[in-house]
Scaffold this motif. Structure first.
Motif, PDB file in Angstrom:
ATOM      1  N   SER A  73       9.977   6.380  -9.306  1.00 58.41           N
ATOM      2  CA  SER A  73      10.013   7.833  -9.157  1.00 58.41           C
ATOM      3  C   SER A  73      11.475   8.304  -9.122  1.00 58.41           C
ATOM      4  CB  SER A  73       9.256   8.222  -7.889  1.00 58.41           C
ATOM      5  OG  SER A  73       9.168   9.630  -7.804  1.00 58.41           O
ATOM      6  N   GLN A  74      11.663   9.541  -8.655  1.00 56.49           N
ATOM      7  CA  GLN A  74      12.989  10.160  -8.791  1.00 56.49           C
ATOM      8  C   GLN A  74      14.086   9.453  -7.991  1.00 56.49           C
ATOM      9  OE1 GLN A  74      12.950  14.174  -7.264  1.00 56.49           O
ATOM     10  NE2 GLN A  74      11.278  13.735  -5.892  1.00 56.49           N
ATOM     11  N   TYR A 122       8.589   5.660  -0.600  1.00 60.01           N
ATOM     12  CA  TYR A 122       9.996   6.062  -0.623  1.00 60.01           C
ATOM     13  C   TYR A 122      10.943   4.914  -0.235  1.00 60.01           C
ATOM     14  CZ  TYR A 122       9.045  11.138  -0.692  1.00 60.01           C
ATOM     15  OH  TYR A 122       8.664  12.405  -1.039  1.00 60.01           O
ATOM     16  N   VAL A 131      -4.201   4.696  -2.170  1.00 62.16           N
ATOM     17  CA  VAL A 131      -4.367   3.239  -2.163  1.00 62.16           C
ATOM     18  C   VAL A 131      -5.768   2.749  -1.830  1.00 62.16           C
ATOM     19  CG1 VAL A 131      -1.957   2.679  -1.729  1.00 62.16           C
ATOM     20  CG2 VAL A 131      -3.492   3.046   0.205  1.00 62.16           C
ATOM     21  N   GLU A 164       3.528   9.716 -12.874  1.00 62.04           N
ATOM     22  CA  GLU A 164       4.086  10.900 -12.232  1.00 62.04           C
ATOM     23  C   GLU A 164       3.994  12.060 -13.218  1.00 62.04           C
ATOM     24  OE1 GLU A 164       7.662  10.215  -9.806  1.00 62.04           O
ATOM     25  OE2 GLU A 164       8.537  11.887 -10.872  1.00 62.04           O
ATOM     26  N   HIS A 198       6.639   3.231   2.996  1.00 60.86           N
ATOM     27  CA  HIS A 198       8.040   3.614   2.793  1.00 60.86           C
ATOM     28  C   HIS A 198       8.984   2.540   3.352  1.00 60.86           C
ATOM     29  CE1 HIS A 198       6.454   7.993   3.189  1.00 60.86           C
ATOM     30  NE2 HIS A 198       6.042   7.402   2.103  1.00 60.86           N
ATOM     31  N   HIS A 239      14.900  14.010 -16.333  1.00 61.14           N
ATOM     32  CA  HIS A 239      16.014  14.949 -16.417  1.00 61.14           C
ATOM     33  C   HIS A 239      17.050  14.731 -15.313  1.00 61.14           C
ATOM     34  CE1 HIS A 239      13.145  16.938 -13.668  1.00 61.14           C
ATOM     35  NE2 HIS A 239      14.218  17.459 -13.092  1.00 61.14           N
ATOM     36  N   SER A 267       2.564  -1.724  -5.071  1.00 56.74           N
ATOM     37  CA  SER A 267       3.427  -0.546  -5.202  1.00 56.74           C
ATOM     38  C   SER A 267       3.927  -0.061  -3.849  1.00 56.74           C
ATOM     39  CB  SER A 267       2.671   0.579  -5.901  1.00 56.74           C
ATOM     40  OG  SER A 267       2.383   0.213  -7.231  1.00 56.74           O
ATOM     41  N   TYR A 316       1.893   7.881  -3.358  1.00 56.72           N
ATOM     42  CA  TYR A 316       0.952   6.840  -3.777  1.00 56.72           C
ATOM     43  C   TYR A 316       0.102   6.349  -2.592  1.00 56.72           C
ATOM     44  CZ  TYR A 316      -0.776   2.425  -5.634  1.00 56.72           C
ATOM     45  OH  TYR A 316      -1.586   1.391  -6.020  1.00 56.72           O
ATOM     46  N   SER A 322      11.842   8.313 -13.387  1.00 54.10           N
ATOM     47  CA  SER A 322      11.718   9.766 -13.565  1.00 54.10           C
ATOM     48  C   SER A 322      13.077  10.437 -13.321  1.00 54.10           C
ATOM     49  CB  SER A 322      10.586  10.327 -12.719  1.00 54.10           C
ATOM     50  OG  SER A 322      10.904  10.327 -11.361  1.00 54.10           O
ATOM     51  N   SER A 323      13.053  11.664 -12.835  1.00 52.60           N
ATOM     52  CA  SER A 323      14.272  12.474 -12.790  1.00 52.60           C
ATOM     53  C   SER A 323      15.360  11.877 -11.897  1.00 52.60           C
ATOM     54  CB  SER A 323      13.919  13.864 -12.282  1.00 52.60           C
ATOM     55  OG  SER A 323      13.368  13.773 -10.994  1.00 52.60           O
ATOM     56  N   ARG A 324      16.597  12.275 -12.175  1.00 51.15           N
ATOM     57  CA  ARG A 324      17.760  11.971 -11.328  1.00 51.15           C
ATOM     58  C   ARG A 324      18.029  10.484 -11.141  1.00 51.15           C
ATOM     59  NH1 ARG A 324      15.804  17.033  -9.855  1.00 51.15           N
ATOM     60  NH2 ARG A 324      13.896  16.184  -8.995  1.00 51.15           N
ATOM     61  N   LYS A 375       0.799  -1.239   0.000  1.00 54.96           N
ATOM     62  CA  LYS A 375       0.000   0.000   0.000  1.00 54.96           C
ATOM     63  C   LYS A 375       0.828   1.284   0.000  1.00 54.96           C
ATOM     64  CE  LYS A 375      -4.362  -1.804   1.381  1.00 54.96           C
ATOM     65  NZ  LYS A 375      -5.633  -1.489   1.940  1.00 54.96           N
ATOM     66  N   GLY A 376       1.898   1.292  -0.751  1.00 56.30           N
ATOM     67  CA  GLY A 376       2.687   2.518  -0.899  1.00 56.30           C
ATOM     68  C   GLY A 376       3.534   2.878   0.305  1.00 56.30           C
TER      69      GLY A 376
END
Lengths: 227, 309
Positions: free
Chosen positions: A96-97, A59, B275, B287, A39, A135, A56, B271, A115-117, A36-37
């Protein structure tokens, strides 16, 4: 197969259990359900175990990994596999980044886009992205290989040291001191091995190689006015 | 840090659950912003009167007989509905500016939260859960809404420093990040006649968009020009009567995740906030790109989204 319900049993319990596995463990296969996302899932592992996260994450998933193989059946938030030392992290979705930031070793595979970095300050990790990257990727990258099967965003490889960057699609722009370089047989070999290990059927010959022009390594007296 | 959530309904059968879904999302973002919380909700616009949402630290005193006193001063019909420290005043839309002037005379300690035909903003200092409970946010219905949890950086932890900020009739803005040129921009906008009430950087961002739109820009154009004129870090989510928009600065270090299904478009700083939404496992999750304006409107065909920049 050991199953851990993250929603029911909490994050600290998951990480302390996984971190306490050693090379002799016979509990080599783990499944984390209901992420559930959250970290910091499966961080700091140091044993040759396999962990599958069924969904998913937020962080810093799989940060500081050593030896373990961690697969995420979903997308990951910022900082996946940050500072990885060895082992393998596979993300079925997007990242993600700053995916793989500062990684020293091991292989990070992202089946979707990053994504970035992506690979910022990488120090020996290998990263294979099946899709595109954002980027400022590989900013100050020092060692290792970044392979991008799709396109790269702005300022790729800015202030690059000795990492090798391989991009199959277009590069929106190169960062300071990053240049295209000749693809020699030894590079094709490295690339073929990485693509095979990442389960990617792209051909090494379709890629271009980028690296450091090494113009920022030493002080240039012509730039005095800038200081 | 700060947390942002947003929910835009394509399927209006979910409208009665908007408050419940948005409240759940908001509380999930407590770690990102425990200082204050707020929500902008776009409810039904069927009544002819427009809404002026006001706040008072002393609601018993300030809200007693407020509609009557205001109606008398404006020589028009005003009704009120009180919700804890907030009160929604229903009055003719062309009376907003007159009402603002009268309120500063008859109830000087009242602060204006928002104005518009459908928009109501509720925000207070405290944990998101406490704020949601005191206003009973989960009981609210609407077509779309935006919420914010604040971890303060640029100005004091007060009701007025809480987000969302009302930027013009039915417009609102929430922000994750920090603007570095807000002082000079605030001086400039005040000279241009834009009302700015606080020392908060986000209010300047909101006022900037208002000013652009006062001068003929549409929301997409205003957001696009913010990329040139605002210096700093930002992920903005903006609300209008018809929809909501998202824009991130070119560096894009402030997080943002979006999800879209046939029923809704949702925004979350993480995210985690998304959920528990229905059908999230099958949603398209992505994103938003840096320096790109996204906008969804109830006026467009429900499955398209516009990328104006």
């Amino acid at each position: 197969m050991q199953t851990y319900d993250l929603e029911a049993n909490g994050l600290s319990g998951l990480n302390s259990t996984l971190q306490s596995q050693n090379t002799e463990t016979n509990q080599t296969s783990w499944e984390v359900v209901n992420p559930k996302g959250s970290h910091a899932i499966a961080v700091g592992l140091d044993a040759p175990i396999e962990v599958t996260v069924k969904g998913s994450t937020g962080y810093y998933c799989a940060g500081m990994n050593q030896q373990a193989t961690i697969r995420v059946e979903g997308s990951v938030g910022p900082g996946v596999a940050e500072n990885m030392m060895s082992g393998e992290v596979i993300v079925d979705g997007d990242a993600s980044q700053y995916a793989g930031a500062t990684g020293h070793g091991g292989l990070l595979v992202i089946k979707g886009n990053a994504s970035s970095r992506c690979g910022i300050s990488m120090k020996g990790i290998d990263i294979v992205v099946h899709g595109n990257i954002g980027h400022m990727s590989a900013f100050m990258a020092q060692a290792g290989n970044l392979v991008v099967c799709g396109d790269a965003g702005d300022a790729l490889g800015d202030s690059l040291y000795e990492a090798r960057l391989f991009v199959r699609g277009t590069v929106q722009s190169l960062g300071a001191d990053c240049v295209e370089k000749e693809m020699r047989p030894e590079h094709l070999e490295v690339l073929k091995d990485l693509l095979d290990r990442a389960g990617c059927d792209a051909k090494p010959e379709e890629f271009r190689r980028y690296g450091s022009a090494r113009q920022l390594y030493n002080f240039d007296v012509d730039n005095t006015a800038a200081y | 840090m700060c947390g942002i959530v947003g929910l835009f309904l394509k399927d209006q059968s979910l409208a009665p659950k908007l408050g419940t879904m948005l409240t759940d999302m908001l509380i999930t973002m407590t770690d990102r912003g425990p200082d204050s919380a707020g929500i902008a909700i776009y409810g039904d616009g069927t009544s002819k009167a427009a809404k002026l949402t006001v706040q008072s630290a002393n609601p018993d005193r300030d809200f007693s007989g407020l509609a009557e006193d205001l109606g008398q001063a404006l020589a028009t019909s005003v009704t009120q509905s009180v919700n804890d420290t907030h009160c929604v005043l229903h009055l003719p839309a062309d009376q907003f500016e007159a009402a603002r002037a009268v309120l500063s005379e008859i109830r000087p300690s009242i602060r204006i939260m928002s104005r518009g035909e459908t928009l109501e903003i509720y925000k207070e200092v405290g944990l998101p859960k406490e704020v949601a409970t005191r206003f009973n946010l989960s009981s609210m219905s609407g077509t779309h809404g935006i919420g914010h949890t604040r971890m303060a950086t640029e100005s004091a932890v007060t009701t007025m420093g809480a987000h969302p900020f009302n930027t013009g009739s039915d417009q609102c803005l929430v922000h994750n990040g920090s603007l570095s040129n807000h002082n000079s921009l605030r001086r400039k906008l005040r000279r241009e006649g834009v009302t700015i009430q606080t020392q908060n950087d986000t209010e300047v961002g909101a006022a900037y968009l208002t000013w652009k739109m006062m001068n003929g820009a549409d929301l997409g154009e205003a957001l696009k020009s913010s990329l040139d004129d605002l210096d700093g870090f930002f992920t903005f989510v903006v609300g209008t009567k018809d929809g909501f928009g998202v824009v991130r600065d070119p560096i894009a270090c402030k997080p943002a995740v979006m999800a879209e299904t046939d029923q809704y478009v949702a925004f979350g700083s993480e995210y985690r906030a998304l959920v528990n939404l229905p059908g999230i496992e099958q949603a398209r999750v992505w994103e938003p790109e840096p320096a790109t304006v996204y906008f969804w409107s109830h006026n467009n065909s429900p499955t398209t989204h516009e990328r104006a920049a």
